[in-house]
Each structure stands twice: as C-alpha cells, then as structure tokens.
Design a protein around this motif. Structure first.
Motif, PDB file in Angstrom:
ATOM      1  N   GLY A  13       0.796  -1.220   0.000  1.00 39.88           N
ATOM      2  CA  GLY A  13       0.000   0.000   0.000  1.00 39.88           C
ATOM      3  C   GLY A  13       0.830   1.271   0.000  1.00 39.88           C
ATOM      4  N   ILE A  14       2.116   1.171  -0.339  1.00 41.13           N
ATOM      5  CA  ILE A  14       2.956   2.373  -0.292  1.00 41.13           C
ATOM      6  C   ILE A  14       2.648   3.343  -1.426  1.00 41.13           C
ATOM      7  CG2 ILE A  14       4.825   1.295   0.998  1.00 41.13           C
ATOM      8  CD1 ILE A  14       6.373   1.102  -1.652  1.00 41.13           C
ATOM      9  N   GLY A  15       2.021   2.870  -2.496  1.00 38.37           N
ATOM     10  CA  GLY A  15       1.694   3.761  -3.615  1.00 38.37           C
ATOM     11  C   GLY A  15       0.745   4.867  -3.210  1.00 38.37           C
ATOM     12  N   LEU A  16      -0.382   4.490  -2.604  1.00 34.03           N
ATOM     13  CA  LEU A  16      -1.348   5.506  -2.189  1.00 34.03           C
ATOM     14  C   LEU A  16      -0.812   6.354  -1.042  1.00 34.03           C
ATOM     15  CD1 LEU A  16      -4.779   3.670  -2.456  1.00 34.03           C
ATOM     16  CD2 LEU A  16      -3.846   5.450  -3.943  1.00 34.03           C
ATOM     17  N   THR A  17       0.040   5.775  -0.203  1.00 32.61           N
ATOM     18  CA  THR A  17       0.672   6.563   0.859  1.00 32.61           C
ATOM     19  C   THR A  17       1.559   7.643   0.244  1.00 32.61           C
ATOM     20  OG1 THR A  17       0.610   4.703   2.390  1.00 32.61           O
ATOM     21  CG2 THR A  17       2.175   6.463   2.884  1.00 32.61           C
ATOM     22  N   PHE A  18       2.326   7.288  -0.795  1.00 29.56           N
ATOM     23  CA  PHE A  18       3.143   8.272  -1.497  1.00 29.56           C
ATOM     24  C   PHE A  18       2.264   9.373  -2.078  1.00 29.56           C
ATOM     25  CE2 PHE A  18       4.682  10.071  -5.430  1.00 29.56           C
ATOM     26  CZ  PHE A  18       5.900  10.600  -5.037  1.00 29.56           C
ATOM     27  N   VAL A  19       1.154   8.982  -2.726  1.00 28.36           N
ATOM     28  CA  VAL A  19       0.244   9.961  -3.326  1.00 28.36           C
ATOM     29  C   VAL A  19      -0.290  10.914  -2.257  1.00 28.36           C
ATOM     30  CG1 VAL A  19      -1.978  10.258  -4.498  1.00 28.36           C
ATOM     31  CG2 VAL A  19      -0.387   8.499  -5.283  1.00 28.36           C
ATOM     32  N   GLU A  20      -0.716  10.377  -1.132  1.00 28.43           N
ATOM     33  CA  GLU A  20      -1.246  11.209  -0.042  1.00 28.43           C
ATOM     34  C   GLU A  20      -0.179  12.187   0.464  1.00 28.43           C
ATOM     35  OE1 GLU A  20      -3.930  12.776   2.644  1.00 28.43           O
ATOM     36  OE2 GLU A  20      -4.331  11.387   1.008  1.00 28.43           O
ATOM     37  N   GLN A  21       1.055  11.721   0.645  1.00 27.67           N
ATOM     38  CA  GLN A  21       2.133  12.593   1.113  1.00 27.67           C
ATOM     39  C   GLN A  21       2.458  13.665   0.069  1.00 27.67           C
ATOM     40  OE1 GLN A  21       5.190   9.727   1.980  1.00 27.67           O
ATOM     41  NE2 GLN A  21       4.329   9.230   3.975  1.00 27.67           N
ATOM     42  N   TYR A  22       2.438  13.285  -1.197  1.00 23.93           N
ATOM     43  CA  TYR A  22       2.692  14.245  -2.270  1.00 23.93           C
ATOM     44  C   TYR A  22       1.612  15.330  -2.288  1.00 23.93           C
ATOM     45  CZ  TYR A  22       3.120  16.150  -6.989  1.00 23.93           C
ATOM     46  OH  TYR A  22       3.238  16.988  -8.065  1.00 23.93           O
ATOM     47  N   MET A  23       0.365  14.913  -2.125  1.00 28.52           N
ATOM     48  CA  MET A  23      -0.741  15.862  -2.162  1.00 28.52           C
ATOM     49  C   MET A  23      -0.631  16.890  -1.029  1.00 28.52           C
ATOM     50  SD  MET A  23      -2.407  14.899  -4.790  1.00 28.52           S
ATOM     51  CE  MET A  23      -3.808  15.949  -4.592  1.00 28.52           C
ATOM     52  N   THR A  24      -0.191  16.482   0.141  1.00 30.60           N
ATOM     53  CA  THR A  24      -0.076  17.430   1.249  1.00 30.60           C
ATOM     54  C   THR A  24       1.071  18.422   1.043  1.00 30.60           C
ATOM     55  OG1 THR A  24       1.210  15.829   2.531  1.00 30.60           O
ATOM     56  CG2 THR A  24      -1.145  15.942   2.976  1.00 30.60           C
ATOM     57  N   ARG A  25       2.069  18.042   0.243  1.00 28.44           N
ATOM     58  CA  ARG A  25       3.191  18.946  -0.055  1.00 28.44           C
ATOM     59  C   ARG A  25       2.873  19.934  -1.171  1.00 28.44           C
ATOM     60  NH1 ARG A  25       6.241  14.196  -0.864  1.00 28.44           N
ATOM     61  NH2 ARG A  25       6.676  14.935  -2.952  1.00 28.44           N
ATOM     62  N   MET A  26       1.831  19.665  -1.948  1.00 35.85           N
ATOM     63  CA  MET A  26       1.550  20.458  -3.136  1.00 35.85           C
ATOM     64  C   MET A  26       0.241  21.240  -2.968  1.00 35.85           C
ATOM     65  SD  MET A  26       4.178  19.787  -4.874  1.00 35.85           S
ATOM     66  CE  MET A  26       3.753  20.681  -6.338  1.00 35.85           C
ATOM     67  N   PRO A  27       0.319  22.509  -2.585  1.00 32.23           N
ATOM     68  CA  PRO A  27      -0.906  23.280  -2.337  1.00 32.23           C
ATOM     69  C   PRO A  27      -1.721  23.577  -3.599  1.00 32.23           C
ATOM     70  CG  PRO A  27       1.016  24.677  -2.182  1.00 32.23           C
ATOM     71  CD  PRO A  27       1.530  23.273  -2.346  1.00 32.23           C
ATOM     72  N   THR A  28      -1.140  23.417  -4.772  1.00 36.85           N
ATOM     73  CA  THR A  28      -1.870  23.713  -6.006  1.00 36.85           C
ATOM     74  C   THR A  28      -2.472  22.468  -6.648  1.00 36.85           C
ATOM     75  OG1 THR A  28       0.150  23.558  -7.313  1.00 36.85           O
ATOM     76  CG2 THR A  28      -0.485  25.759  -6.517  1.00 36.85           C
ATOM     77  N   ILE A  29      -2.477  21.336  -5.935  1.00 37.67           N
ATOM     78  CA  ILE A  29      -3.040  20.099  -6.476  1.00 37.67           C
ATOM     79  C   ILE A  29      -4.030  19.525  -5.475  1.00 37.67           C
ATOM     80  CG2 ILE A  29      -2.556  17.766  -7.303  1.00 37.67           C
ATOM     81  CD1 ILE A  29       0.238  18.666  -8.028  1.00 37.67           C
ATOM     82  N   SER A  30      -5.177  19.095  -5.987  1.00 41.46           N
ATOM     83  CA  SER A  30      -6.139  18.386  -5.142  1.00 41.46           C
ATOM     84  C   SER A  30      -6.566  17.114  -5.863  1.00 41.46           C
ATOM     85  CB  SER A  30      -7.361  19.256  -4.837  1.00 41.46           C
ATOM     86  OG  SER A  30      -8.092  19.501  -6.011  1.00 41.46           O
ATOM     87  N   MET A  31      -7.062  16.155  -5.103  1.00 43.78           N
ATOM     88  CA  MET A  31      -7.544  14.915  -5.690  1.00 43.78           C
ATOM     89  C   MET A  31      -8.918  14.599  -5.117  1.00 43.78           C
ATOM     90  SD  MET A  31      -5.664  11.285  -6.365  1.00 43.78           S
ATOM     91  CE  MET A  31      -5.430  10.796  -4.692  1.00 43.78           C
ATOM     92  N   HIS A  32      -9.774  14.136  -5.988  1.00 45.89           N
ATOM     93  CA  HIS A  32     -11.148  13.809  -5.627  1.00 45.89           C
ATOM     94  C   HIS A  32     -11.441  12.413  -6.169  1.00 45.89           C
ATOM     95  CE1 HIS A  32     -15.342  14.669  -4.730  1.00 45.89           C
ATOM     96  NE2 HIS A  32     -15.641  14.138  -5.892  1.00 45.89           N
ATOM     97  N   ALA A  33     -12.001  11.546  -5.346  1.00 48.01           N
ATOM     98  CA  ALA A  33     -12.343  10.194  -5.779  1.00 48.01           C
ATOM     99  C   ALA A  33     -13.842   9.978  -5.648  1.00 48.01           C
ATOM    100  CB  ALA A  33     -11.596   9.168  -4.940  1.00 48.01           C
ATOM    101  N   THR A  34     -14.427   9.293  -6.642  1.00 51.23           N
ATOM    102  CA  THR A  34     -15.838   8.932  -6.597  1.00 51.23           C
ATOM    103  C   THR A  34     -16.003   7.476  -6.998  1.00 51.23           C
ATOM    104  OG1 THR A  34     -16.230   9.661  -8.870  1.00 51.23           O
ATOM    105  CG2 THR A  34     -16.677  11.257  -7.131  1.00 51.23           C
ATOM    106  N   LEU A  35     -17.045   6.871  -6.478  1.00 51.98           N
ATOM    107  CA  LEU A  35     -17.392   5.500  -6.829  1.00 51.98           C
ATOM    108  C   LEU A  35     -18.871   5.488  -7.166  1.00 51.98           C
ATOM    109  CD1 LEU A  35     -16.740   2.478  -6.991  1.00 51.98           C
ATOM    110  CD2 LEU A  35     -17.187   2.338  -4.532  1.00 51.98           C
TER     111      LEU A  35
END
Length: 123
Positions: free
Chosen positions: A71-93
């Motif tokens: 599960g390190i992939g999504l952990t990396f994504v989450e950490q990257y998102m917190t470092r980047m104030p100009t990027i957001s991610m939204h998930a829907t199902l």
C-alpha cells in the motif's frame, strides 16, 4: 506549475492501480482524460471494479485492496498531495466505476479554499 518527477509518479501509481482494479472486473475498462486550460489542468482516471471499496480507507497508511501488497503507492500519493498546495484529488465510486481526478493549478486554489487536499465521495 512545474511538472516534477513526483507528479509523473503520482499519475503512474493511479494508472497502475486503475489497471489492476479493472483486470478483475467484467468490463476491464480504464479511461484516462487530460484536460487543460490556461490556469489549470485536470487528470481523470476511471476504471471498472468488481469489489466494494470504502473510499474513507484510501487515506489510511498502507491501504491496499490487493493481498500481499504494502500500500505504499497511495501513501506516497497522499504525502505528495499534502506537499503540493496547487493540487487536489477527488475520488468517486458510482455504479462499479471508480474515478480519481487530479486538479492542478489556479482552479484548485479557487475551488478548494478550506477543503482537505484529498476528498472522496461514494454514490
């Protein structure tokens, strides 16, 4: 917006997860959409799935729907998102279609003031 290796890695992780999720579905579909305007860019990845995913679990360290994966992939994504104030991610199902959308740039700044960098929604 400077494109970095971490942005490419984030998109790669999301695409890899989408492909792995679609393989086990009946439709086996992955759709990548990239839209650009002067002030923002949107990368959207939709894949079919055959399992229920608790979207709230995606923010947890080490989360994976695959047995034996760290599960390190999504952990990396989450950490990257917190470092980047100009990027957001939204998930829907919705209807066995899982979509993750990255919004990069000025539109993100206008729309997400006061919101968490990673939001989820299920229908």
């Amino acid at each position: 917006m400077t494109v970095t290796l971490d942005l490419y890695r984030t998109i790669g992780i999301l695409l890899d997860n989408a492909i792995e999720g679609a393989i086990n579905s009946l439709e086996r579909t992955v759709i990548l959409s990239i839209l650009s305007d002067n002030d923002y860019h949107t990368v959207s990845i939709t894949n079919t799935i055959n399992q229920n995913v608790a979207l709230s679990d995606m923010n947890k360290n080490g989360f994976s729907t695959k047995a034996g994966h760290s599960g390190i992939g999504l952990t990396f994504v989450e950490q990257y998102m917190t470092r980047m104030p100009t990027i957001s991610m939204h998930a829907t199902l919705m209807n066995q279609n899982f979509t993750q959308t990255l919004t990069i740039g000025e539109l993100h700044n206008d729309l997400s003031a006061g919101r968490q960098p990673y939001t989820t929604k299920a229908y």
